[in-house]
Design a protein around this motif. Structure first.
Motif, short mmCIF file in Angstrom:
data_model
loop_
_atom_site.label_atom_id
_atom_site.label_comp_id
_atom_site.label_asym_id
_atom_site.label_seq_id
_atom_site.Cartn_x
_atom_site.Cartn_y
_atom_site.Cartn_z
N ASP A 183 -11.65 113.36 20.57
CA ASP A 183 -12.34 112.28 20.60
C ASP A 183 -12.21 111.14 21.84
OD1 ASP A 183 -11.84 111.61 17.18
OD2 ASP A 183 -13.48 112.91 18.00
N LEU A 184 -13.31 110.77 22.37
CA LEU A 184 -13.16 110.07 23.57
C LEU A 184 -14.24 108.72 23.12
CD1 LEU A 184 -13.67 112.47 26.55
CD2 LEU A 184 -11.84 111.04 25.92
N ALA A 185 -14.03 107.30 23.68
CA ALA A 185 -14.67 106.28 23.44
C ALA A 185 -15.16 105.94 24.77
CB ALA A 185 -14.13 105.40 22.44
N PHE A 186 -16.41 105.51 24.97
CA PHE A 186 -16.85 105.09 26.26
C PHE A 186 -17.42 103.95 26.24
CE2 PHE A 186 -17.41 109.87 26.31
CZ PHE A 186 -16.66 109.89 27.65
N ASP A 187 -17.81 103.07 25.35
CA ASP A 187 -18.44 101.83 25.38
C ASP A 187 -18.01 100.97 23.94
OD1 ASP A 187 -19.41 99.63 26.46
OD2 ASP A 187 -21.37 100.41 26.97
N VAL A 188 -18.19 99.73 23.84
CA VAL A 188 -18.01 99.00 22.70
C VAL A 188 -19.02 97.59 22.68
CG1 VAL A 188 -16.18 97.77 23.66
CG2 VAL A 188 -16.52 97.91 21.31
N VAL A 189 -19.40 97.54 21.70
CA VAL A 189 -20.30 96.35 21.29
C VAL A 189 -19.79 95.55 20.20
CG1 VAL A 189 -22.60 95.25 20.80
CG2 VAL A 189 -22.53 97.32 22.25
N VAL A 190 -19.67 93.86 20.26
CA VAL A 190 -19.20 93.24 19.23
C VAL A 190 -20.42 92.68 18.87
CG1 VAL A 190 -17.66 91.18 18.57
CG2 VAL A 190 -16.82 93.34 20.10
N ALA A 191 -20.55 92.53 17.41
CA ALA A 191 -21.50 91.84 16.86
C ALA A 191 -21.08 91.46 15.49
CB ALA A 191 -22.87 92.49 16.74
N ASP A 192 -21.13 90.05 15.00
CA ASP A 192 -20.98 89.76 13.48
C ASP A 192 -19.64 90.18 13.20
OD1 ASP A 192 -23.33 88.26 13.73
OD2 ASP A 192 -24.43 90.32 13.12
N GLY A 193 -18.47 90.11 14.08
CA GLY A 193 -17.04 90.42 13.56
C GLY A 193 -16.72 92.02 13.49
N VAL A 194 -18.01 92.76 14.11
CA VAL A 194 -17.83 94.13 13.92
C VAL A 194 -17.82 94.59 15.23
CG1 VAL A 194 -18.64 96.59 13.14
CG2 VAL A 194 -18.77 94.41 11.69
N ALA A 195 -16.76 95.63 15.52
CA ALA A 195 -16.81 96.36 17.07
C ALA A 195 -17.39 97.56 16.69
CB ALA A 195 -15.28 96.38 17.59
N TRP A 196 -18.19 97.83 17.53
CA TRP A 196 -19.08 99.31 17.30
C TRP A 196 -18.55 100.03 18.83
CZ3 TRP A 196 -23.10 100.47 13.76
CH2 TRP A 196 -23.79 99.11 13.20
N VAL A 197 -17.88 101.09 18.46
CA VAL A 197 -17.27 101.73 19.48
C VAL A 197 -18.00 103.11 19.57
CG1 VAL A 197 -15.23 103.14 20.31
CG2 VAL A 197 -15.09 100.76 19.13
N VAL A 198 -18.58 103.58 20.62
CA VAL A 198 -19.25 104.66 20.91
C VAL A 198 -18.65 105.59 21.68
CG1 VAL A 198 -21.29 103.28 20.36
CG2 VAL A 198 -20.92 103.74 22.67
N ARG A 250 -26.59 95.73 21.82
CA ARG A 250 -26.70 95.26 20.74
C ARG A 250 -28.11 95.59 20.04
NH1 ARG A 250 -24.05 89.30 19.88
NH2 ARG A 250 -24.91 89.65 17.65
N HIS A 251 -28.25 95.61 18.83
CA HIS A 251 -29.61 96.16 18.14
C HIS A 251 -29.82 95.14 16.87
CE1 HIS A 251 -32.41 98.24 15.71
NE2 HIS A 251 -33.11 98.80 16.95
N PRO A 252 -30.89 94.79 16.32
CA PRO A 252 -31.10 93.90 15.44
C PRO A 252 -30.33 94.23 14.25
CG PRO A 252 -33.00 93.89 16.68
CD PRO A 252 -32.21 94.95 17.12
#
Length: 377
Positions: A183-198, A250-252
């Motif tokens: 597994d490799l992670a390349f980016d992260v977005v933080v929204a509403d207390g959640v880190a979305w790692v992609v 970020r996405h709605p």
């Protein structure tokens, strides 16, 4: 006075010769912070600069600021509410081991002495084009929440056979086939207390037991780092059975990502843009720019539901950077970086008024130069 046509260029500027711009962020005033690398005495070193929203001119008295005397690059940037700047840097130590750094700069680009502890280790990633350009997993994305917490996207190598993780694979009909993923992670977005790692996960995703890479999204609790449910793995679309996610926005309903998808034999490739909600459902899908090499490097979802994506496409005999927009009445466009030599779009940023900045590089007379531009939309 008529409104400029979407996709037109408001301004474009080049950094010094032998440079590249990797990522960018917009200040509260709409100006541009860009990070990358610049050559100093024959060595590429991490660098940062600030540009005017009006015309792209450099705003700091020093111009481009070198962040480390070692070889390396600044690969991600995020701004705090007070204008201070977190930068993610990769540098080479004298023993040739790569050292990730996460440093805090003040609003003028100067070191504050605040730095997150990190450990040396090799850069990791996958080759994504014919120039053997390395997309590193080490320090690729960094974003902030309101109180300045930093969240880093990094690599995590294979899940062990002996303990179950939420991203492990267990065939429902044969637990004996459990196995590792790389597994490799390349980016992260933080929204509403959640880190979305992609990123991407390579392993036996399918019942045919063929080893493939797939784009993956992992939701983590911002305070504890605990996984908020199973990893979201991108399902294939027709013959496009392999994928990777390199950038997120970020996405709605959750997160929007871009990257690359390809057929089992690796040709052709194309840029993919996908959106996922918290339940793991894919709510948006777009695949375009089929070519021998094609991958997305930056993505944004506007307040009006317009998708903006940046990337690199093999065009004729060279790689070429592109920014494109989809959705919204009269807002679709394709904006190619100019020139007959290779170029790359390495990222994009939107300001508070959703003005679009595109950063990357051009090659002029065989020499790479970082490039930034503002594009009408």
């Amino acid at each position: 006075m008529s409104t400029p046509a979407p996709g037109g260029q408001a301004w474009a500027v080049l950094a010094p010769p032998a440079s590249t711009t990797r990522r960018a962020a917009s200040t509260a005033e709409g100006d541009l912070i860009e990070v990358g690398a610049v050559e100093v005495e024959g060595v590429m070193k991490p660098a940062i600069r600030k540009r005017s929203a009006a015309n792209g001119s450099e705003l700091w008295p020093e111009g481009t600021i070198v962040l480390d005397e070692r070889e390396g690059s600044a690969d991600a940037v995020a701004l705090r509410a007070d204008g201070w700047i977190w930068v993610a840097v990769n540098v080479a130590n004298p023993n040739k081991k790569w050292q990730p750094r996460i440093v805090l700069l003040d609003a003028e680009g100067h070191a504050t002495g605040i730095e997150a502890p990190t450990e040396p280790g090799p850069r990791c990633g996958h080759r994504r084009d014919r120039r053997r350009r390395l997309l590193r997993g080490g320090l690729r994305g960094i974003w902030l929440r309101r109180h300045g917490r930093r969240v880093l996207a990094h690599d995590r190598r294979g899940c062990g056979h002996g303990e179950r993780k939420t991203w492990d694979y267990y065939p429902p009909d044969d637990v004996s086939k459990k196995h590792k993923f790389d597994d490799l992670a390349f980016d992260v977005v933080v929204a509403d207390g959640v880190a979305w790692v992609v990123g991407s996960s390579t392993g036996l995703h399918d019942v045919d037991q063929v080893n493939r890479s797939r784009g993956v999204v992992v939701r983590l609790d911002l305070n504890t780092g605990a996984a908020l449910g199973p990893a979201i793995v991108a399902e294939p679309v027709n013959a496009w059975r392999r994928s990777m996610f390199f950038a997120a926005g970020r996405h709605p309903d959750g997160v929007v990502v871009t990257g690359n998808e390809t057929t089992d034999d690796g040709t052709p490739q194309r840029i993919t843009v996908q959106a996922f909600d918290a339940a793991g459902a894919r709510t948006y899908y777009l695949g375009e720019w089929s070519a021998p090499v094609a991958y997305g490097t930056g993505v944004a979802w506007s307040a009006h539901g317009v998708t903006l994506a940046a990337g690199v496409v093999h065009d004729g005999d060279r790689l070429r950077g592109i920014l494109y927009s989809r959705g919204g009445l009269g807002q679709a466009f394709d904006h190619w970086l100019p020139g007959n030599e290779p170029s790359a779009a390495n990222g994009l940023a939107l300001d508070a008024y959703e003005q679009v900045y595109l950063v990357g590089e051009r090659t002029l007379a065989g020499v790479r130069q970082g490039r930034a531009s503002r594009v009408h939309r």
